[in-house]
Design an enzyme around this catalytic site. Structure first.
Site, PDB file in Angstrom:
ATOM      1  N   HIS A  33       3.365 -23.689  -7.648  1.00 50.57           N
ATOM      2  CA  HIS A  33       2.966 -22.500  -8.404  1.00 50.57           C
ATOM      3  C   HIS A  33       1.967 -21.627  -7.640  1.00 50.57           C
ATOM      4  O   HIS A  33       1.170 -20.918  -8.240  1.00 50.57           O
ATOM      5  CB  HIS A  33       2.368 -22.910  -9.756  1.00 50.57           C
ATOM      6  CG  HIS A  33       3.329 -23.626 -10.640  1.00 50.57           C
ATOM      7  ND1 HIS A  33       2.931 -24.348 -11.751  1.00 50.57           N
ATOM      8  CD2 HIS A  33       4.680 -23.748 -10.591  1.00 50.57           C
ATOM      9  CE1 HIS A  33       3.988 -24.881 -12.337  1.00 50.57           C
ATOM     10  NE2 HIS A  33       5.061 -24.526 -11.646  1.00 50.57           N
ATOM     11  N   GLU A  35      15.008 -22.078  -7.712  1.00 48.57           N
ATOM     12  CA  GLU A  35      14.055 -22.405  -6.651  1.00 48.57           C
ATOM     13  C   GLU A  35      14.819 -23.026  -5.482  1.00 48.57           C
ATOM     14  O   GLU A  35      15.651 -23.910  -5.676  1.00 48.57           O
ATOM     15  CB  GLU A  35      12.974 -23.362  -7.177  1.00 48.57           C
ATOM     16  CG  GLU A  35      12.193 -22.748  -8.329  1.00 48.57           C
ATOM     17  CD  GLU A  35      11.199 -23.707  -8.968  1.00 48.57           C
ATOM     18  OE1 GLU A  35      11.068 -24.846  -8.477  1.00 48.57           O
ATOM     19  OE2 GLU A  35      10.559 -23.313  -9.953  1.00 48.57           O
ATOM     20  N   GLU A  82      14.486 -30.696 -10.275  1.00 52.95           N
ATOM     21  CA  GLU A  82      13.711 -29.977  -9.268  1.00 52.95           C
ATOM     22  C   GLU A  82      12.789 -30.903  -8.469  1.00 52.95           C
ATOM     23  O   GLU A  82      11.564 -30.791  -8.556  1.00 52.95           O
ATOM     24  CB  GLU A  82      12.907 -28.850  -9.911  1.00 52.95           C
ATOM     25  CG  GLU A  82      12.112 -29.245 -11.156  1.00 52.95           C
ATOM     26  CD  GLU A  82      11.292 -28.083 -11.708  1.00 52.95           C
ATOM     27  OE1 GLU A  82      10.494 -27.489 -10.952  1.00 52.95           O
ATOM     28  OE2 GLU A  82      11.467 -27.773 -12.897  1.00 52.95           O
TER      29      GLU A  82
END
Length: 401
Positions: A231, A261, A357
């Protein structure tokens, strides 16, 4: 002198909602079933995600409190005068505007719907200590019940209409990904590449949803050492030959978050980095194959942990392997009961939407240094899953510039 009102109804224009009225009726029916089971007379919802989920209205706080009050017969959003009639136009039910003329008119407006002395449901994970004290002072509840865990469980199971919107979001994220890929050049700044992806997504959302409100779509495009955290904000760092990159697109459609992503490299990837990248891609593919009905989040997590441990890479994992999707953003709405972590025993069921992820962060100074992350969104089906992310992952497509 005319007395200034504590509250009023300001309704003008036509209602425009992300979903049909029947969708909100169904959600409110589920909430009222929870209320009946808990013996709750009225629920006072204060979080952005629950107000949006049950009413369609996504508020802009700017330091002011907002609410949705639900009783057996009413659903009423409570909004500040600065917003005029916009909250009513974007709410499924009624709307009351509270004024600034007297402190705590917000709570007086809520009281006008709940009445005093009732059993009140509230969100313990959102209501501050200050506002909790005011709830007790103004509503004088006979009893309070934390309704947040039950509402989270309801939100974890997506309707067909929600899944359709989430699929649009995944498509839009892919559009942003391709725009970013085209924008990556040696010397391009992170901020320039990020803006290209964001602009492409906002244009696509406006094309697909001409009646929506447009807000909160963003990109985190990271390069070099800035890839070490998932982040990390965008900077003005310039891309260099051999840089590891992290492409992250986040379209927001009526409060619904989706994400893409991908790991990328500028022009070339060294052997040590390629080995780490390929291992993370393999974990990503393995993890996606595990997502099916009847398997718990903890079980999936343990199997991916074993995969990395066999390759001496588990120590580089930094967070869980995936999470739920729906009404959420980077500052509201996480459904913590559906995350791929060791301490989550939730069993996957058809209609849930979850990401895969895996991320490995190799510290600076070691071979292959940087953060590696792939991210797809999957809808759990009756017999497995549907991957709704289409942008390619891996070295064959993502050595660019």
């Amino acid at each position: 002198m005319t007395e200034r009102p504590q509250q009023y109804r300001f309704h003008q224009g036509n209602k425009v909602l992300p979903f049909a009225a029947s969708e909100y009726d169904q959600r409110l029916g589920g909430l009222r079933a929870i209320m009946d089971a808990e013996g709750v007379d009225a629920v006072v919802l204060t979080s952005m995600h629950n107000i949006a989920y049950y009413s369609g209205f996504l508020y802009c706080s700017f330091g002011r409190p907002y609410a949705l009050v639900v009783t057996a017969t009413e659903d009423v959003t409570i909004s500040a005068g600065i917003d005029a009639a916009q909250p009513w136009r974007r709410s499924h039910g009624d709307n009351i505007t509270y004024t600034d003329w007297q402190r705590d008119n917000y709570w007086r407006a809520i009281l006008s719907v709940t009445g005093p002395g009732k059993t009140i449901g509230y969100e313990a994970d959102h209501l501050t200590l200050l506002q909790s004290d005011k709830l007790k002072a103004f509503l004088t509840p006979a009893k309070t019940v934390d309704i947040a865990p039950a509402t989270m469980k309801q939100r974890m199971h997506k309707s067909a209409a929600e899944i359709a919107l989430i699929k649009h979001g995944a498509n839009v994220a892919d559009v942003g990904g391709y725009a970013i890929r085209d924008a990556v050049k040696v010397g391009a700044r992170e901020i320039d590449v990020a803006m290209a992806g964001r602009d492409a997504m906002e244009m696509e959302i406006a094309k697909r949803f001409p009646d929506a409100e447009y807000r909160d779509t963003w990109v985190w495009f990271q390069s070099g050492i800035n890839t070490d955290g998932a982040h990390n904000p965008v900077t003005s760092r310039e891309c260099q030959v051999g840089d590891i990159l992290s492409l992250n697109t986040f379209p927001m459609i009526s409060g619904y978050y989706t994400a893409l992503e991908r790991t990328m490299f500028v022009r070339e990837v060294d052997a040590a980095s390629l080995k780490i990248w390929e291992a993370n891609v393999a974990a990503h593919e393995y993890g996606m194959s595990l997502l099916k009905p009847g398997v718990s989040c903890a079980e999936v997590t343990a199997k991916i942990n074993d995969f990395f441990k066999e390759r001496q890479l588990l120590q580089y994992r930094t967070f869980g392997y995936g999470h739920s999707f729906g009404v959420l953003s980077h500052y509201y709405g996480r459904e913590a009961g559906l995350e791929l972590r060791e301490d989550i025993d939730t069993v996957l069921e058809p209609g849930m939407v979850i990401s895969m992820e895996p991320m490995l962060t190799i510290p600076e100074g070691q071979p292959g240094a940087g953060g590696y992350r792939e991210h797809d969104i999957l809808v759990i089906t009756e017999d497995g899953n549907e991957d709704i992310t289409k942008y390619p992952y891996g070295p064959d497509f993502n050595v660019v510039g």
